[in-house]
Design a protein around this motif. Structure first.
Motif, PDB file in Angstrom:
ATOM      1  N   ARG A   1      29.297  69.196 -35.728  1.00 20.98           N
ATOM      2  CA  ARG A   1      29.112  69.518 -36.980  1.00 20.98           C
ATOM      3  C   ARG A   1      29.461  71.105 -37.512  1.00 20.98           C
ATOM      4  O   ARG A   1      29.814  71.407 -38.400  1.00 20.98           O
ATOM      5  CB  ARG A   1      27.390  69.454 -37.361  1.00 20.98           C
ATOM      6  CG  ARG A   1      27.101  68.201 -37.259  1.00 20.98           C
ATOM      7  CD  ARG A   1      25.703  67.760 -37.283  1.00 20.98           C
ATOM      8  NE  ARG A   1      25.299  66.492 -37.161  1.00 20.98           N
ATOM      9  CZ  ARG A   1      24.105  65.818 -36.775  1.00 20.98           C
ATOM     10  NH1 ARG A   1      23.258  66.790 -36.321  1.00 20.98           N
ATOM     11  NH2 ARG A   1      23.504  64.453 -37.064  1.00 20.98           N
TER      12      ARG A   1
ATOM     13  N   ALA B   1      32.886  71.074 -38.281  1.00 20.93           N
ATOM     14  CA  ALA B   1      33.220  70.460 -39.749  1.00 20.93           C
ATOM     15  C   ALA B   1      32.843  71.560 -40.652  1.00 20.93           C
ATOM     16  O   ALA B   1      33.511  71.696 -41.915  1.00 20.93           O
ATOM     17  CB  ALA B   1      32.142  69.212 -39.840  1.00 20.93           C
TER      18      ALA B   1
ATOM     19  N   GLU C   1      32.400  65.789 -41.470  1.00 19.44           N
ATOM     20  CA  GLU C   1      31.528  65.394 -40.311  1.00 19.44           C
ATOM     21  C   GLU C   1      31.862  64.139 -39.579  1.00 19.44           C
ATOM     22  O   GLU C   1      31.547  64.248 -38.467  1.00 19.44           O
ATOM     23  CB  GLU C   1      29.920  65.626 -40.702  1.00 19.44           C
ATOM     24  CG  GLU C   1      29.484  67.043 -41.111  1.00 19.44           C
ATOM     25  CD  GLU C   1      28.152  67.033 -41.410  1.00 19.44           C
ATOM     26  OE1 GLU C   1      27.298  65.920 -41.475  1.00 19.44           O
ATOM     27  OE2 GLU C   1      27.420  68.325 -41.466  1.00 19.44           O
TER      28      GLU C   1
END
Length: 257
Positions: free
Chosen positions: A43, A46, A60
């Motif tokens: 995450r 991302a 993600e």
């Protein structure tokens, strides 16, 4: 123990359990636990690529695919800690997504680039001529072969190109204004810190202190020696040895990237 160190230790334990497991169902369950434990890494990567024309949710998902690949392929006997293997693997997966996702049919890169050039320059030429240009005029304007223009124009519809004029954030900036011309230095720096942290944790307290004083605080070797109670020559030797060790341990990560 820091959260990062605790996560790395728990990850190693799960890998060890998976290596000993013989039941495929149990192996898969442990793999999923490894991925869940390290979702923060995916995450985080991302998040660093957001604002570049792709929805964060999609980024993600792609990052999680990269994390799953990293967890599947990682080997405990590697010199690189898992985070050092996972970060470049996830980053590579996200970059491949940016490179490939806009194209529903793969065509030669030269035509991809030419199509982008045509899209960017065609309005200028239309404004200059007051009409739609011919293929010959467009080829002359772009200084390319007419045949290449025809091929690029024929490729229209084979791919989806994100408009550089589309809004990229709430501040009204366009995609062209937020996509960097070169690799994002901040992203690279943050990823380097992630990869370095478990290696630095393995160093002795004196070595970590010397690195901090030299490269964070900017102290001279003489001042560092006085602070830690060794000679300037010893500081020099310790720095050289520590940096050599860091380079050797980071080399597999650079290769994976």
């Amino acid at each position: 123990m820091s959260d990062r160190a605790a996560r790395e230790a728990a990850t190693v334990e799960l890998f060890e359990l998976r290596a000993r497991a013989t039941d495929p169902v149990e192996q898969q369950m442990l793999l999923e636990r490894i991925v869940e434990l390290n979702l923060e890494i995916a995450r985080g990567i991302a998040q660093r690529f957001r604002g570049r024309g792709v929805e964060l949710e999609d980024l993600e998902q792609v990052a999680c695919v990269g994390l799953m690949k990293a967890a599947t392929n990682y080997r405990l006997d590697a010199d690189t800690p898992f985070i050092g293997y996972a970060v470049p693997t996830i980053r590579g997966e996200v970059r491949r997504y940016f490179r490939d996702s806009a194209w529903t049919v793969r065509i030669p890169r030269r035509l991809q680039e030419l199509q982008g050039l045509v899209s960017a320059k065609l309005p200028e030429l239309e404004q200059e001529l007051g009409r739609e240009p011919s293929t010959e005029e467009l080829a002359s304007y772009l200084d390319v072969d007419e045949a290449e223009i025809e091929q690029a124009m024929a490729a229209r519809g084979c791919f989806n190109v994100l408009s550089l004029d589309r809004p990229a954030d709430d501040d009204g900036l366009s995609l062209a204004e937020v996509v960097p011309d070169e690799d994002d230095v901040a992203v690279s720096r943050l990823e380097a810190v992630d990869m370095l942290q478990p290696i630095l944790d393995d160093l002795g307290s004196r070595e970590r202190r010397i690195l901090e004083l030299r490269f964070v605080e900017g102290w001279t070797q003489a001042d560092i020696g006085a602070e830690v109670g060794v000679s300037q020559m010893q500081v020099s030797r310790l720095l050289r040895r520590t940096l050599t060790e860091l380079r050797e341990r980071l080399a597999p990560m650079a290769a994976a990237a």
